[in-house]
Scaffold this motif. Structure first.
Motif, short mmCIF file in Angstrom:
data_model
loop_
_atom_site.label_atom_id
_atom_site.label_comp_id
_atom_site.label_asym_id
_atom_site.label_seq_id
_atom_site.Cartn_x
_atom_site.Cartn_y
_atom_site.Cartn_z
N ILE A 148 80.57 95.28 121.81
CA ILE A 148 80.32 94.14 120.93
C ILE A 148 80.76 94.46 119.50
CG2 ILE A 148 78.50 92.73 119.89
CD1 ILE A 148 76.95 93.05 122.52
N GLN A 149 80.46 95.67 119.04
CA GLN A 149 80.74 96.03 117.65
C GLN A 149 82.11 96.66 117.45
OE1 GLN A 149 77.53 97.79 115.36
NE2 GLN A 149 76.10 97.48 117.05
N GLY A 150 82.84 96.91 118.53
CA GLY A 150 84.18 97.50 118.40
C GLY A 150 84.14 98.93 117.90
N ILE A 169 86.42 107.01 124.07
CA ILE A 169 86.78 105.69 124.56
C ILE A 169 86.28 104.62 123.60
CG2 ILE A 169 86.67 106.47 126.97
CD1 ILE A 169 84.01 104.92 127.21
N GLN A 170 86.89 103.45 123.68
CA GLN A 170 86.42 102.27 122.96
C GLN A 170 86.18 101.17 123.99
OE1 GLN A 170 88.68 101.13 119.51
NE2 GLN A 170 87.88 99.04 119.52
N PRO A 171 84.92 100.92 124.33
CA PRO A 171 84.61 99.94 125.39
C PRO A 171 85.08 98.53 125.04
CG PRO A 171 82.72 101.35 124.97
CD PRO A 171 83.71 101.61 123.87
N VAL A 172 85.53 97.82 126.08
CA VAL A 172 85.90 96.41 125.97
C VAL A 172 84.81 95.54 126.57
CG1 VAL A 172 87.57 94.65 126.65
CG2 VAL A 172 88.35 96.95 126.04
N CYS A 173 84.31 95.93 127.75
CA CYS A 173 83.29 95.14 128.42
C CYS A 173 82.64 96.00 129.50
CB CYS A 173 83.89 93.88 129.06
SG CYS A 173 85.02 94.24 130.43
N ASN A 178 79.46 94.79 143.36
CA ASN A 178 79.04 95.48 144.58
C ASN A 178 77.96 96.52 144.31
OD1 ASN A 178 79.26 95.72 147.37
ND2 ASN A 178 80.74 97.39 147.25
N GLY A 179 77.05 96.20 143.39
CA GLY A 179 75.94 97.09 143.12
C GLY A 179 76.21 98.19 142.11
N LEU A 180 77.44 98.28 141.61
CA LEU A 180 77.80 99.32 140.65
C LEU A 180 78.21 98.68 139.32
CD1 LEU A 180 79.94 101.68 142.90
CD2 LEU A 180 77.64 102.14 142.04
N TRP A 181 78.01 99.43 138.23
CA TRP A 181 78.43 98.98 136.91
C TRP A 181 79.73 99.68 136.53
CZ3 TRP A 181 76.50 95.12 133.93
CH2 TRP A 181 75.24 94.63 134.25
N TYR A 182 80.63 98.92 135.90
CA TYR A 182 81.91 99.45 135.46
C TYR A 182 82.11 99.13 133.98
CZ TYR A 182 82.92 99.77 140.47
OH TYR A 182 82.86 100.06 141.80
N CYS A 183 82.88 99.95 133.31
CA CYS A 183 83.20 99.73 131.90
C CYS A 183 84.71 99.79 131.72
CB CYS A 183 82.54 100.80 131.02
SG CYS A 183 82.99 100.68 129.26
N THR A 184 85.29 98.69 131.27
CA THR A 184 86.70 98.69 130.87
C THR A 184 86.77 99.17 129.43
OG1 THR A 184 87.20 96.81 132.31
CG2 THR A 184 88.76 97.29 130.55
N ALA A 185 87.61 100.15 129.17
CA ALA A 185 87.67 100.73 127.83
C ALA A 185 89.07 101.24 127.53
CB ALA A 185 86.66 101.88 127.70
N TYR A 186 89.37 101.31 126.24
CA TYR A 186 90.60 101.98 125.82
C TYR A 186 90.31 103.47 125.77
CZ TYR A 186 94.72 103.37 123.21
OH TYR A 186 95.90 103.97 122.82
N SER A 217 90.10 92.59 119.89
CA SER A 217 89.43 91.30 119.91
C SER A 217 90.05 90.32 120.90
CB SER A 217 89.45 90.67 118.51
OG SER A 217 90.78 90.50 118.05
N ASP A 218 91.33 90.54 121.27
CA ASP A 218 91.98 89.63 122.22
C ASP A 218 91.82 90.09 123.66
OD1 ASP A 218 93.54 91.89 121.81
OD2 ASP A 218 95.41 90.86 122.30
N ILE A 219 91.11 91.19 123.89
CA ILE A 219 90.88 91.69 125.24
C ILE A 219 89.52 91.19 125.71
CG2 ILE A 219 90.77 93.72 126.72
CD1 ILE A 219 93.43 93.35 125.35
N ARG A 220 89.49 90.59 126.88
CA ARG A 220 88.25 90.02 127.40
C ARG A 220 87.91 90.66 128.75
NH1 ARG A 220 88.12 88.94 122.95
NH2 ARG A 220 87.89 86.93 121.90
N ALA A 221 86.79 90.23 129.30
CA ALA A 221 86.33 90.80 130.57
C ALA A 221 87.31 90.52 131.70
CB ALA A 221 84.96 90.24 130.94
#
Length: 314
Positions: A148-150, A169-173, A178-186, A217-221
């Motif tokens: 959220i805060q970049g 890393i810098q998280p995007v979302c 399927n029961g697991l959590w994932y983080c998209t990040a640079y 800011s232009d990268i979304r889930a």
């Protein structure tokens, strides 16, 4: 305007504003400053966390943990909200675990008795099944806040190939599948987007050496799978209708599919060579619902894996 209505609208107004001055509210509501001050005092007594600053540039602000104004729900809306939160109980980790439990209790305890009876009877009739996973994800809140805060994080990540190691890393979302959590990040090490399993992130802290965040800011889930493959290899495969339906349940794979009118389809994309062991198991699980066209090394890997499995049953 009746006082009760004015207090309700005032509560919504101060929750909406970051900062405000008494005179601004007096002008907006057409009352005196003294009246607004009395109203603010009443809101404070009702639990609205107001903070005042004195001086020429002072004023009021609502603290971060704001209390939302009352919202009127129909019976159907209240039931849907209750079960939406109730469904989260299947996850061993949540980025707002305490808050969701608190919200569920408030919904239940403040409903009329007949609606609580209806909820009790519905609990055994409706559910949203999510596979139970043993591993927890202790850093979800930090990952979400950084997205959220970049901000840039230093995380301790456990992977099959490299073991436990640190990544910047810098998280995007973050997202659940399927029961697991994932983080998209640079990933600053790989210089590209990567998808990380959150249960493999054992520690996370904000980067303190002054590394500048990049503009995301232009990268979304919707870019969950937007990772640039390392050592890319071309993956082409055909799927039957049943194969497409099974592939569509995979969040990372669905955007890559091309589906025909009859429900069958194909995939033609590039994947990382290091992911071929994963695709070996994935295509074996699809069985006759797919025909792999390339790469040849994936075909060989599937043959070898099937031969190993056959040996177990001789």
């Amino acid at each position: 305007m009746p006082k009760s209505k004015r207090l309700m609208e005032l509560m919504m107004t101060v929750n909406r504003k970051r900062r405000f001055k008494v005179q601004e509210l007096a002008d907006e509501f057409g009352v005196s400053k003294r009246t607004i001050l009395r109203d603010l005092q009443e809101l404070s007594e009702l639990g609205v966390p107001l903070y005042s600053e004195v001086g020429p540039h002072g004023g009021y602000q609502v603290l971060r943990e704001r209390v939302l104004p009352p919202i009127a729900f129909t019976e159907g809306e209240a039931l849907s909200m209750f079960f939406a939160v109730h469904a989260l109980r299947h996850y061993s980790s949540l980025p707002f675990e305490t808050e969701s439990a608190s919200a569920l209790n408030k919904f239940y305890l403040h409903m009329p008795g007949d609606i609580r009876d209806r909820i009790d009877s519905m609990k055994d009739r409706v559910d949203f099944i999510t596979p139970a996973r043993r591993g927890d994800a202790p850093c979800l809140s930090v990952l979400l806040d950084a997205a959220i805060q970049g901000k840039v994080l230093v995380v301790q990540y456990e992977s099959k190939e490299e073991g436990s190691h640190n990544r910047m890393i810098q998280p995007v979302c973050i997202y659940a599948n399927n029961g697991l959590w994932y983080c998209t990040a640079y990933c600053f090490l790989r210089r590209g987007f990567r998808v990380f399993r959150c249960d493999r992130i054992r520690e996370a802290s904000y980067e303190a050496t002054g590394v500048e965040p990049i503009e995301l800011s232009d990268i979304r889930a919707s870019r969950q799978g937007a990772a640039t493959p390392r050592e890319p290899v071309r993956l082409r495969a055909e799927f039957t209708r049943a194969g497409i339906q099974r592939c569509e349940s995979e969040l990372w794979l669905a955007p890559m599919l091309v589906v025909r009118e009859d429900g069958s389809g194909w995939i033609d994309t590039e994947v990382a060579r290091s992911d071929l062991p994963f695709f070996t198991e994935f295509f074996i699980a699809l069985g006759k619902e797919t025909v792999l066209q390339e790469p040849a090394e994936l075909k060989n890997s599937i043959r070898q894996r099937l031969a190993e499995l056959l040996e177990r049953y001789e």
